[in-house]
Motif scaffolding. Structure first.
Motif, PDB file in Angstrom:
ATOM      1  N   ASN A  63     -18.511  29.649 -46.399  1.00 52.35           N
ATOM      2  CA  ASN A  63     -18.620  29.786 -44.949  1.00 52.35           C
ATOM      3  C   ASN A  63     -18.085  28.554 -44.224  1.00 52.35           C
ATOM      4  N   ILE A  64     -17.288  28.813 -43.177  1.00 52.24           N
ATOM      5  CA  ILE A  64     -16.829  27.780 -42.251  1.00 52.24           C
ATOM      6  C   ILE A  64     -17.348  28.155 -40.867  1.00 52.24           C
ATOM      7  N   LEU A  65     -18.082  27.247 -40.241  1.00 48.95           N
ATOM      8  CA  LEU A  65     -18.622  27.505 -38.906  1.00 48.95           C
ATOM      9  C   LEU A  65     -17.645  26.982 -37.853  1.00 48.95           C
ATOM     10  N   VAL A  66     -17.305  27.848 -36.887  1.00 47.12           N
ATOM     11  CA  VAL A  66     -16.441  27.456 -35.759  1.00 47.12           C
ATOM     12  C   VAL A  66     -17.225  27.672 -34.474  1.00 47.12           C
ATOM     13  N   VAL A  67     -17.339  26.613 -33.671  1.00 43.80           N
ATOM     14  CA  VAL A  67     -18.126  26.681 -32.441  1.00 43.80           C
ATOM     15  C   VAL A  67     -17.213  26.374 -31.256  1.00 43.80           C
ATOM     16  N   ASP A  68     -17.047  27.356 -30.355  1.00 42.27           N
ATOM     17  CA  ASP A  68     -16.201  27.181 -29.164  1.00 42.27           C
ATOM     18  C   ASP A  68     -16.626  28.212 -28.144  1.00 42.27           C
ATOM     19  N   ASP A  69     -16.724  27.820 -26.876  1.00 44.36           N
ATOM     20  CA  ASP A  69     -17.167  28.748 -25.845  1.00 44.36           C
ATOM     21  C   ASP A  69     -16.037  29.643 -25.333  1.00 44.36           C
ATOM     22  N   ILE A  70     -14.823  29.433 -25.801  1.00 44.57           N
ATOM     23  CA  ILE A  70     -13.677  30.261 -25.392  1.00 44.57           C
ATOM     24  C   ILE A  70     -13.302  31.179 -26.541  1.00 44.57           C
ATOM     25  N   LEU A  86     -16.507  23.263 -37.498  1.00 50.28           N
ATOM     26  CA  LEU A  86     -15.499  22.856 -36.519  1.00 50.28           C
ATOM     27  C   LEU A  86     -16.109  23.063 -35.146  1.00 50.28           C
ATOM     28  N   ILE A  87     -16.295  21.996 -34.389  1.00 46.51           N
ATOM     29  CA  ILE A  87     -17.089  22.067 -33.157  1.00 46.51           C
ATOM     30  C   ILE A  87     -16.258  21.592 -31.967  1.00 46.51           C
ATOM     31  N   ASP A  88     -16.191  22.447 -30.957  1.00 43.16           N
ATOM     32  CA  ASP A  88     -15.574  22.058 -29.693  1.00 43.16           C
ATOM     33  C   ASP A  88     -16.534  21.135 -28.944  1.00 43.16           C
ATOM     34  N   GLY A 133     -20.754  19.521 -27.711  1.00 41.88           N
ATOM     35  CA  GLY A 133     -20.594  19.328 -29.150  1.00 41.88           C
ATOM     36  C   GLY A 133     -21.349  18.144 -29.703  1.00 41.88           C
ATOM     37  N   PHE A 134     -21.441  17.067 -28.913  1.00 42.50           N
ATOM     38  CA  PHE A 134     -22.168  15.884 -29.376  1.00 42.50           C
ATOM     39  C   PHE A 134     -23.658  16.191 -29.546  1.00 42.50           C
ATOM     40  N   GLU A 135     -24.221  16.914 -28.577  1.00 44.98           N
ATOM     41  CA  GLU A 135     -25.639  17.262 -28.654  1.00 44.98           C
ATOM     42  C   GLU A 135     -25.912  18.186 -29.843  1.00 44.98           C
ATOM     43  N   LEU A 174     -18.674  17.514 -40.193  1.00 47.07           N
ATOM     44  CA  LEU A 174     -18.382  17.975 -38.835  1.00 47.07           C
ATOM     45  C   LEU A 174     -17.024  17.453 -38.394  1.00 47.07           C
ATOM     46  N   ILE A 175     -16.185  18.362 -37.898  1.00 49.80           N
ATOM     47  CA  ILE A 175     -14.907  17.974 -37.296  1.00 49.80           C
ATOM     48  C   ILE A 175     -14.929  18.423 -35.842  1.00 49.80           C
TER      49      ILE A 175
END
Length: 376
Positions: free
Chosen positions: A6-13, A53-55, A63-65, A81-82
């Motif tokens: 699993n690769i987690l990708v976090v982005d609101d777009i 991968l965090i925006d 992303g910092f929080e 974390l990238i």
């Protein structure tokens, strides 16, 4: 079939999520997509993740929080974390990201080849971690089976050994032939040596399994030492052990374990000391919280052997080199001392000979587990 990584990708777009998914799609990889920090935390509660991968710029929780929350959990703090960001490249901005736990920063527009390469590295590291974890479990299982086998074997050998020893004792009573008496004596000697080896194997199994309950009771360390010295005193030979005590030698201990410690140290001192030289046993009860027992002879242990004396099965570091045991005596002695919260140390040189010092607390505290004992 191997489970997907699993690769987690976090982005609101959503378009960014779709772009990263298309870029990283390949067999064996599964992308977990989250449009917010809260969604990402929910996914992390359920799935094991090799990389996140965090925006950075996201509403409500940036992303910092999110990174700080991930680092604050024991279960997720080791996830690499990238950060993906379109913000400025100012050093202070990057510093905050690394302080939050990032292993890398990638600035938008993202270099697709660089991202694929970085993800590949972390996926391979995760695979290696899984392989090592599986191998460790296999080794632990094999060790457990080996310990069970050792314990069962040692236990089952006791009955036939007792028959052999009893038979050897009866042989001289059945005839006065001198060769029978000599043979019976040899059988008894060999059986006693084998019984000693069985006891060592059982002690090792107890230590490895963590099954070392202390049967604590009030005891006099000086009396325990005197009893061991008497056991080594042959009726037809002069006493070779000088015993001295000072201060308060009373304390709480498992007398059986302590007797095994003393028997091993005194036996080794007699066996390996200089011929004709006496063994000195001193019990020092002058300290308020502990009792120290020193066993000394005039022999000298070569320096290269000092570092491995208390390791199991070490050739030349124990009585094994004379055929008296399996090289487990000093190892089990130290483990028994540490089970009480004490320890054994050794010093050896030509000036003073060899001195083993056992320090035992008067009131044993909670013992270390076997892994802690061996690494202490």
């Amino acid at each position: 079939m191997t489970a997907a990584i699993n690769i987690l990708v976090v982005d609101d777009i959503q378009q960014n999520l779709a772009a990263v998914e298309a870029l990283l799609a390949r067999p064996g990889l599964r992308l977990l997509k989250a449009a917010s920090g809260a969604e990402a935390l929910e996914l992390l509660l359920v799935h094991e993740v090799a990389l996140a991968l965090i925006d950075v710029q996201m509403p409500n929780m940036d992303g910092f929080e999110l990174a700080e929350l991930i680092r604050g959990s024991e279960r997720t703090r080791s996830i690499p974390l990238i950060f993906l960001t379109a913000a400025t490249r100012e050093p202070s901005y990057s510093f905050r990201g690394y302080e939050a736990g990032a292993v890398d920063f990638m600035f938008k527009p993202i270099d697709s080849k660089a991202l694929v390469s970085k993800v590949k590295v972390f996926v391979e590291l995760h695979q290696q971690k899984q392989q090592l974890s599986a191998q460790l479990k296999e080794l632990q299982h094999a060790l457990h089976l080996n310990e069970l086998f050792t314990a069962v074997l040692g236990h089952d050998l006791r009955t036939p050994l007792s028959v052999v020893m009893n038979g050897a004792m009866l042989l001289p009573m059945m005839t006065d032939h001198p060769k029978v008496a000599v043979t019976a004596q040899r059988i008894q000697s060999s059986a006693r040596r084998m019984a000693h080896m069985v006891d060592q194997l059982l002690d090792l199994a107890r230590i490895r399994s963590g099954d070392m309950p202390l049967r604590l009771a009030a005891a006099d360390y000086a009396e325990l030492c005197r009893a061991i010295a008497d056991e080594f005193h042959a009726a037809d030979q002069a006493q070779r052990i000088d015993l001295a005590s000072s201060g308060d030698t009373l304390g709480q201990c498992d007398a059986g374990m302590v007797s095994q410690i003393l028997s091993n140290l005194v036996g080794n001192a007699l066996l390996h000391g200089e011929a004709g030289q006496r063994v000195r046993v001193a019990i020092d009860g002058g300290a308020g919280g502990q009792v120290a027992i020193r066993v000394a002879n005039q022999g000298v242990i070569p320096a290269p052997q000092l570092g491995c004396l208390f390791e199991p099965y070490q050739q030349g570091c124990d009585s094994r080199k004379t055929g008296q045991g399996l090289g487990l005596g000093l190892y089990t002695a130290r483990m028994f001392a540490r089970a009480h919260g004490g320890d054994i140390a050794v010093q050896s040189d030509t000036a003073q000979g060899t001195v083993f010092t056992v320090t035992m607390p008067r009131q044993p505290h909670s013992p270390l587990n076997p892994q802690e004992q061996q690494s202490a």
